[in-house]
Design a protein around this motif. Structure first.
Motif, PDB file in Angstrom:
ATOM      1  N   THR A   1      -5.110   5.516  -5.976  1.00  0.00           N
ATOM      2  CA  THR A   1      -4.253   5.330  -4.810  1.00  0.00           C
ATOM      3  C   THR A   1      -5.067   4.868  -3.599  1.00  0.00           C
ATOM      4  O   THR A   1      -6.288   5.070  -3.541  1.00  0.00           O
ATOM      5  CB  THR A   1      -3.540   6.646  -4.455  1.00  0.00           C
ATOM      6  OG1 THR A   1      -4.530   7.637  -4.153  1.00  0.00           O
ATOM      7  CG2 THR A   1      -2.667   7.126  -5.605  1.00  0.00           C
ATOM      8  N   PRO A   2      -4.406   4.250  -2.622  1.00  0.00           N
ATOM      9  CA  PRO A   2      -5.117   3.844  -1.400  1.00  0.00           C
ATOM     10  C   PRO A   2      -5.858   4.990  -0.732  1.00  0.00           C
ATOM     11  O   PRO A   2      -6.924   4.783  -0.142  1.00  0.00           O
ATOM     12  CB  PRO A   2      -3.982   3.306  -0.519  1.00  0.00           C
ATOM     13  CG  PRO A   2      -2.970   2.806  -1.481  1.00  0.00           C
ATOM     14  CD  PRO A   2      -3.014   3.748  -2.646  1.00  0.00           C
ATOM     15  N   GLN A   3      -5.303   6.198  -0.825  1.00  0.00           N
ATOM     16  CA  GLN A   3      -5.992   7.355  -0.226  1.00  0.00           C
ATOM     17  C   GLN A   3      -7.323   7.616  -0.920  1.00  0.00           C
ATOM     18  O   GLN A   3      -8.341   7.870  -0.257  1.00  0.00           O
ATOM     19  CB  GLN A   3      -5.104   8.596  -0.320  1.00  0.00           C
ATOM     20  CG  GLN A   3      -5.717   9.822   0.341  1.00  0.00           C
ATOM     21  CD  GLN A   3      -4.816  11.037   0.242  1.00  0.00           C
ATOM     22  OE1 GLN A   3      -3.778  11.001  -0.399  1.00  0.00           O
ATOM     23  NE2 GLN A   3      -5.220  12.126   0.874  1.00  0.00           N
ATOM     24  N   ARG A   4      -7.360   7.536  -2.251  1.00  0.00           N
ATOM     25  CA  ARG A   4      -8.612   7.737  -2.981  1.00  0.00           C
ATOM     26  C   ARG A   4      -9.609   6.623  -2.670  1.00  0.00           C
ATOM     27  O   ARG A   4     -10.812   6.865  -2.545  1.00  0.00           O
ATOM     28  CB  ARG A   4      -8.335   7.782  -4.490  1.00  0.00           C
ATOM     29  CG  ARG A   4      -7.635   9.061  -4.954  1.00  0.00           C
ATOM     30  CD  ARG A   4      -7.224   8.956  -6.412  1.00  0.00           C
ATOM     31  NE  ARG A   4      -6.639  10.208  -6.877  1.00  0.00           N
ATOM     32  CZ  ARG A   4      -7.265  11.111  -7.621  1.00  0.00           C
ATOM     33  NH1 ARG A   4      -8.514  10.889  -7.993  1.00  0.00           N
ATOM     34  NH2 ARG A   4      -6.654  12.225  -7.993  1.00  0.00           N
TER      35      ARG A   4
ATOM     36  N   GLY B   1       1.589   6.364  -7.099  1.00  0.00           N
ATOM     37  CA  GLY B   1       0.455   7.145  -7.576  1.00  0.00           C
ATOM     38  C   GLY B   1       0.681   8.641  -7.434  1.00  0.00           C
ATOM     39  O   GLY B   1       0.372   9.423  -8.346  1.00  0.00           O
ATOM     40  N   ASP B   2       1.222   9.049  -6.293  1.00  0.00           N
ATOM     41  CA  ASP B   2       1.488  10.471  -6.069  1.00  0.00           C
ATOM     42  C   ASP B   2       2.533  11.007  -7.050  1.00  0.00           C
ATOM     43  O   ASP B   2       2.480  12.185  -7.440  1.00  0.00           O
ATOM     44  CB  ASP B   2       1.967  10.697  -4.636  1.00  0.00           C
ATOM     45  CG  ASP B   2       0.850  10.476  -3.617  1.00  0.00           C
ATOM     46  OD1 ASP B   2      -0.333  10.531  -4.016  1.00  0.00           O
ATOM     47  OD2 ASP B   2       1.162  10.226  -2.433  1.00  0.00           O
TER      48      ASP B   2
ATOM     49  N   LEU C   1       0.826  -1.210   0.000  1.00  0.00           N
ATOM     50  CA  LEU C   1       0.000   0.000   0.000  1.00  0.00           C
ATOM     51  C   LEU C   1       0.864   1.266   0.000  1.00  0.00           C
ATOM     52  O   LEU C   1       0.544   2.246  -0.686  1.00  0.00           O
ATOM     53  CB  LEU C   1      -0.924   0.001   1.222  1.00  0.00           C
ATOM     54  CG  LEU C   1      -2.064  -1.023   1.207  1.00  0.00           C
ATOM     55  CD1 LEU C   1      -2.809  -0.995   2.537  1.00  0.00           C
ATOM     56  CD2 LEU C   1      -3.022  -0.769   0.056  1.00  0.00           C
ATOM     57  N   ALA C   2       1.945   1.241   0.766  1.00  0.00           N
ATOM     58  CA  ALA C   2       2.816   2.414   0.823  1.00  0.00           C
ATOM     59  C   ALA C   2       3.476   2.676  -0.532  1.00  0.00           C
ATOM     60  O   ALA C   2       3.509   3.825  -1.015  1.00  0.00           O
ATOM     61  CB  ALA C   2       3.880   2.211   1.906  1.00  0.00           C
TER      62      ALA C   2
ATOM     63  N   TRP D   1       2.420   1.649  -3.429  1.00  0.00           N
ATOM     64  CA  TRP D   1       1.324   2.009  -4.340  1.00  0.00           C
ATOM     65  C   TRP D   1       0.983   3.495  -4.221  1.00  0.00           C
ATOM     66  O   TRP D   1       0.832   4.200  -5.227  1.00  0.00           O
ATOM     67  CB  TRP D   1       0.118   1.144  -3.978  1.00  0.00           C
ATOM     68  CG  TRP D   1      -1.081   1.276  -4.863  1.00  0.00           C
ATOM     69  CD1 TRP D   1      -1.270   2.140  -5.902  1.00  0.00           C
ATOM     70  CD2 TRP D   1      -2.287   0.507  -4.763  1.00  0.00           C
ATOM     71  NE1 TRP D   1      -2.510   1.964  -6.458  1.00  0.00           N
ATOM     72  CE2 TRP D   1      -3.149   0.973  -5.774  1.00  0.00           C
ATOM     73  CE3 TRP D   1      -2.712  -0.515  -3.926  1.00  0.00           C
ATOM     74  CZ2 TRP D   1      -4.433   0.437  -5.954  1.00  0.00           C
ATOM     75  CZ3 TRP D   1      -3.974  -1.049  -4.103  1.00  0.00           C
ATOM     76  CH2 TRP D   1      -4.820  -0.575  -5.112  1.00  0.00           C
ATOM     77  N   GLN D   2       0.863   3.996  -2.980  1.00  0.00           N
ATOM     78  CA  GLN D   2       0.536   5.399  -2.757  1.00  0.00           C
ATOM     79  C   GLN D   2       1.638   6.312  -3.305  1.00  0.00           C
ATOM     80  O   GLN D   2       1.351   7.328  -3.965  1.00  0.00           O
ATOM     81  CB  GLN D   2       0.353   5.649  -1.258  1.00  0.00           C
ATOM     82  CG  GLN D   2      -0.022   7.081  -0.906  1.00  0.00           C
ATOM     83  CD  GLN D   2      -1.414   7.452  -1.375  1.00  0.00           C
ATOM     84  OE1 GLN D   2      -2.353   6.699  -1.237  1.00  0.00           O
ATOM     85  NE2 GLN D   2      -1.545   8.644  -1.963  1.00  0.00           N
ATOM     86  N   VAL D   3       2.886   5.960  -3.064  1.00  0.00           N
ATOM     87  CA  VAL D   3       4.006   6.783  -3.537  1.00  0.00           C
ATOM     88  C   VAL D   3       4.044   6.823  -5.055  1.00  0.00           C
ATOM     89  O   VAL D   3       4.203   7.898  -5.666  1.00  0.00           O
ATOM     90  CB  VAL D   3       5.336   6.247  -2.959  1.00  0.00           C
ATOM     91  CG1 VAL D   3       6.523   6.944  -3.626  1.00  0.00           C
ATOM     92  CG2 VAL D   3       5.385   6.453  -1.451  1.00  0.00           C
TER      93      VAL D   3
ATOM     94  N   PHE E   1      -4.468   7.077 -12.254  1.00  0.00           N
ATOM     95  CA  PHE E   1      -5.508   7.171 -11.232  1.00  0.00           C
ATOM     96  C   PHE E   1      -6.784   6.455 -11.665  1.00  0.00           C
ATOM     97  O   PHE E   1      -7.546   5.955 -10.838  1.00  0.00           O
ATOM     98  CB  PHE E   1      -5.830   8.639 -10.934  1.00  0.00           C
ATOM     99  CG  PHE E   1      -4.797   9.319 -10.089  1.00  0.00           C
ATOM    100  CD1 PHE E   1      -4.034   8.602  -9.194  1.00  0.00           C
ATOM    101  CD2 PHE E   1      -4.600  10.685 -10.192  1.00  0.00           C
ATOM    102  CE1 PHE E   1      -3.083   9.228  -8.387  1.00  0.00           C
ATOM    103  CE2 PHE E   1      -3.654  11.331  -9.396  1.00  0.00           C
ATOM    104  CZ  PHE E   1      -2.890  10.592  -8.494  1.00  0.00           C
TER     105      PHE E   1
END
Length: 267
Positions: free
Chosen positions: A50-53, A38-39, A31-32, A34-36, A45
């Protein structure tokens, strides 16, 4: 005695935390990363939010109550299908395992039906029962039936024959043999079948709700896919994964409690 039990409980709690942390290491890392990625714009997207979305989509669905209404419907379907299929699987497995004539009569047909792919009968179930709850529950039950059936049959047939000889010497009735001898000896296989059946019930639920449904998590995913709301699709996938893991853990805990007498290799 209370003083002695304290360190043992603390050690058990420590081991549980270590096991939990070890199991969480891989998904948290994924997840970490993946988030990086994506950012930084390395992944799309639209295809891989991203996990945040995905978390934001989950919060939105939870606040509106839409998620919970679909979730309870899916849980009810999965439990009903598992109860029907697993219950019949146990009854038929016990019947075929205990009586050779039943094995010769029923098992060949059961094995033929088992080989029919799940998706192959979906259209027939819809044709016969429509798109209502009956078709969905029966589709889940079909998948849940065979793991319990096969493992119950194998568990009974793997019981040591000497135990039956002892039961005859003690003049056990057929019912007493079943309750005091057969079922306890076959329990490891039966619980394995239950564990497999629970997992397949979730798979059957996905198939049922994606093919023909107007409610449930599968329908929510299908509707989100049509609207290109990819985060909601991932929310549905994660819910299936989490609840599948939770139900599997419940069965494993039940297994440890009922089979605590086994001195098996733990790795």
């Amino acid at each position: 005695m209370g003083r002695r039990s304290g360190p043992g409980k603390r050690d058990g709690g420590k081991r549980a935390w270590q096991t939990w942390l070890a199991g969480a290491l891989l998904p948290v890392t994924v997840l970490a990363v993946w988030q990086v990625l994506g950012d930084l714009g390395y992944i799309s997207f639209l295809l891989f939010p991203t996990p945040q979305r995905i978390g934001n989509a989950f919060i939105t669905l939870a606040k509106t109550g839409e998620l919970w209404s679909h979730l309870w419907i899916s849980l009810a379907r999965a439990m009903a299908g598992f109860a029907l299929g697993g219950g019949l699987g146990f009854l038929f497995g016990a019947l075929v395992g205990l009586y050779r004539y039943a094995e010769k009569t029923l098992d060949p047909s059961m094995q033929m039906i088992r080989m029919v792919p799940h998706l192959a009968v979906t259209s027939l179930f819809i044709l016969w029962f429509g798109i209502g709850e009956t078709a969905k529950i029966l589709m889940i039950a079909k998948g849940a039936f065979f793991p319990v059936y096969i493992n119950t049959f194998l568990g009974i047939r793997n019981v040591d024959n000497k135990l039956f000889e002892v039961a005859r010497v003690l003049e056990f009735s057929r019912f007493k043999q079943l309750v005091r001898l057969v079922l306890p000896a076959a329990l490891p296989n039966i619980l394995l079948g239950v564990r497999l059946s629970v997992g397949i019930s979730w798979l059957g639920l996905v198939v049922a709700e994606l093919m023909s449904s107007t409610s449930g998590i599968g329908y929510l995913m299908l509707d989100a896919r049509a609207s290109s709301k990819t985060p909601i699709v991932f929310v549905g996938i994660i819910i299936f994964a989490v609840f599948g893991k939770v139900t599997d853990s419940i069965v494993r805990r039940l297994e440890r409690r009922l089979l605590g007498w086994r001195d098996s290799y733990q790795g």
